[in-house]
Motif scaffolding. Structure first.
Motif, PDB file in Angstrom:
ATOM      1  N   GLY A  52      -1.344   7.060   7.229  1.00 48.40           N
ATOM      2  CA  GLY A  52       0.075   7.122   6.921  1.00 48.40           C
ATOM      3  C   GLY A  52       0.296   6.971   5.431  1.00 48.40           C
ATOM      4  N   ALA A  53       1.459   7.405   4.989  1.00 43.33           N
ATOM      5  CA  ALA A  53       1.801   7.290   3.571  1.00 43.33           C
ATOM      6  C   ALA A  53       3.284   7.014   3.434  1.00 43.33           C
ATOM      7  N   GLN A  54       3.608   6.044   2.611  1.00 45.55           N
ATOM      8  CA  GLN A  54       4.987   5.739   2.253  1.00 45.55           C
ATOM      9  C   GLN A  54       4.989   5.452   0.767  1.00 45.55           C
ATOM     10  N   GLY A  55       5.890   6.066   0.055  1.00 46.02           N
ATOM     11  CA  GLY A  55       5.961   5.807  -1.373  1.00 46.02           C
ATOM     12  C   GLY A  55       5.161   6.799  -2.186  1.00 46.02           C
ATOM     13  N   MET A  56       4.443   7.693  -1.522  1.00 44.26           N
ATOM     14  CA  MET A  56       3.748   8.776  -2.219  1.00 44.26           C
ATOM     15  C   MET A  56       3.737   9.983  -1.286  1.00 44.26           C
ATOM     16  N   ALA A  74       0.833  -1.200   0.000  1.00 42.49           N
ATOM     17  CA  ALA A  74       0.000   0.000   0.000  1.00 42.49           C
ATOM     18  C   ALA A  74       0.869   1.252   0.000  1.00 42.49           C
ATOM     19  N   LEU A  75       0.473   2.235  -0.784  1.00 42.31           N
ATOM     20  CA  LEU A  75       1.168   3.521  -0.790  1.00 42.31           C
ATOM     21  C   LEU A  75       0.707   4.393   0.370  1.00 42.31           C
ATOM     22  N   ALA A  76      -0.550   4.203   0.794  1.00 41.89           N
ATOM     23  CA  ALA A  76      -1.102   4.970   1.903  1.00 41.89           C
ATOM     24  C   ALA A  76      -2.247   4.179   2.524  1.00 41.89           C
ATOM     25  N   PHE A  77      -2.606   4.560   3.759  1.00 43.36           N
ATOM     26  CA  PHE A  77      -3.735   3.904   4.408  1.00 43.36           C
ATOM     27  C   PHE A  77      -4.476   4.905   5.285  1.00 43.36           C
ATOM     28  N   VAL A  78      -5.754   4.641   5.487  1.00 43.43           N
ATOM     29  CA  VAL A  78      -6.583   5.402   6.418  1.00 43.43           C
ATOM     30  C   VAL A  78      -7.478   4.392   7.132  1.00 43.43           C
ATOM     31  N   ILE A  79      -7.485   4.452   8.443  1.00 40.68           N
ATOM     32  CA  ILE A  79      -8.358   3.592   9.239  1.00 40.68           C
ATOM     33  C   ILE A  79      -9.233   4.513  10.079  1.00 40.68           C
ATOM     34  N   ILE A  80     -10.549   4.336   9.973  1.00 41.94           N
ATOM     35  CA  ILE A  80     -11.498   5.158  10.721  1.00 41.94           C
ATOM     36  C   ILE A  80     -12.226   4.250  11.693  1.00 41.94           C
ATOM     37  N   ARG A  81     -12.122   4.579  12.976  1.00 44.87           N
ATOM     38  CA  ARG A  81     -12.766   3.791  14.025  1.00 44.87           C
ATOM     39  C   ARG A  81     -13.682   4.707  14.837  1.00 44.87           C
ATOM     40  N   PRO A  82     -14.632   4.119  15.547  1.00 44.60           N
ATOM     41  CA  PRO A  82     -15.437   4.943  16.457  1.00 44.60           C
ATOM     42  C   PRO A  82     -14.522   5.588  17.498  1.00 44.60           C
TER      43      PRO A  82
END
Length: 64
Positions: free
Chosen positions: A38-42, A18-26
């Motif tokens: 977070g982002a790595q590679g972009m 993955a170039l980036a990720f977003v996790i949304i929790r309550p």
């Protein structure tokens, strides 16, 4: 608006490419959310642009 509290579950995602990720929790307070990202590679600018495109798609699907 009250967000239903989901059952606690464990999720495993292979994000090794993955170039980036977003996790949304309550969040801890009612109606709040906890966001991890977070982002790595972009660049963060490029990741922000992609997230804006995703937000536009979500709004379109919601009929806005």
């Amino acid at each position: 608006m009250t967000i239903p509290k989901p059952e606690t579950t464990m999720v495993a995602i292979d994000g090794s490419d993955a170039l980036a990720f977003v996790i949304i929790r309550p969040g801890g307070a009612e109606g709040s959310a906890s966001i991890e990202s977070g982002a790595q590679g972009m660049s963060k600018q490029a990741a922000a642009y992609v997230l804006c495109q995703v937000a536009d798609l979500f709004e379109a699907e919601a009929g806005r």
